[in-house]
Design an enzyme around this catalytic site. Structure first.
Site, short mmCIF file in Angstrom:
data_model
loop_
_atom_site.label_atom_id
_atom_site.label_comp_id
_atom_site.label_asym_id
_atom_site.label_seq_id
_atom_site.Cartn_x
_atom_site.Cartn_y
_atom_site.Cartn_z
N LYS A 1 213.26 27.21 -6.41
CA LYS A 1 213.45 26.01 -7.23
C LYS A 1 214.78 26.08 -7.94
CE LYS A 1 209.18 24.75 -6.39
NZ LYS A 1 208.91 23.80 -5.36
N SER B 1 210.01 21.01 -0.70
CA SER B 1 210.20 20.76 -2.13
C SER B 1 211.66 20.82 -2.58
CB SER B 1 209.38 21.74 -2.97
OG SER B 1 209.93 23.03 -2.91
#
Length: 184
Positions: free
Chosen positions: A80, A39
């Site tokens: 993230k 990701s």
């Protein structure tokens, strides 16, 4: 005999102090983390090992584009990038990030955008169209996204991240050895 006993006692004390110091450092200051998944490609790779700085956000607020580690709803830790800070209005339009109506460059995505041939890397959306359901990022929370926008489970899917779920930020890859670097 007394000298041997004293030497053994000194070794035991040194070992106990070392274990306590290691525990304090890991629990309160810095901790290792392994990137699990794709990701954050191309910035971070699957199985990269990084150091989480747990004290940084005790002395300063997160900044836009910091890479953070937080406890996700699935009882996992996610890595993230901070896109929206409390009070921000977030929108993506034509593969461009707009914060409070101002366009922002995301240079860490430039190479990835060039590789995409079937549409934008980041699909257009407004913050209120995500699980956040509001026009602005709530107070005490962050809007985060993975750099691999098409394959990232992030705030577009799980909502904003409360600051009390943030473990810290990370910017140093220490393993594999051929990939040691500071990331932005």
């Amino acid at each position: 005999m007394a000298k041997k006993k004293n030497e053994l006692w000194e070794w035991i004390k040194a070992l106990v102090i070392a274990v306590v110091l290691a525990a304090v450092i890991r629990y309160f200051l810095f901790a290792p983390i392994v990137v699990d998944g794709l990701s954050m490609m191309p910035t971070l790779h699957d199985q990269d090992r990084m150091i989480v700085n747990k004290i940084n956000y005790k002395v300063r607020e997160p900044k836009r584009f910091d890479i953070i580690v937080f406890h996700a709803p699935e009882k996992k830790d996610y890595i993230k990038r901070v896109i929206g800070l409390p009070g921000d209005r977030i929108e993506y339009k034509n593969d461009t990030l707009y914060v409070n109506g101002k366009a922002y460059k995301e240079p860490y995505l430039d190479d990835y955008k060039k590789q995409v041939i079937d549409g934008p890397l980041t699909a257009s959306f407004k913050l209120e169209e995500t699980p956040v359901g509001q026009e602005r990022v709530p107070d005490g929370e962050l809007f985060v996204m993975g750099d691999n926008r098409r394959f990232s489970k992030d705030s577009r899917h799980i909502g904003t991240v409360p600051m009390d779920k943030v473990l810290g930020n990370t910017s140093v890859i220490y393993w594999p050895l051929n990939d040691i670097r500071k990331v932005k």
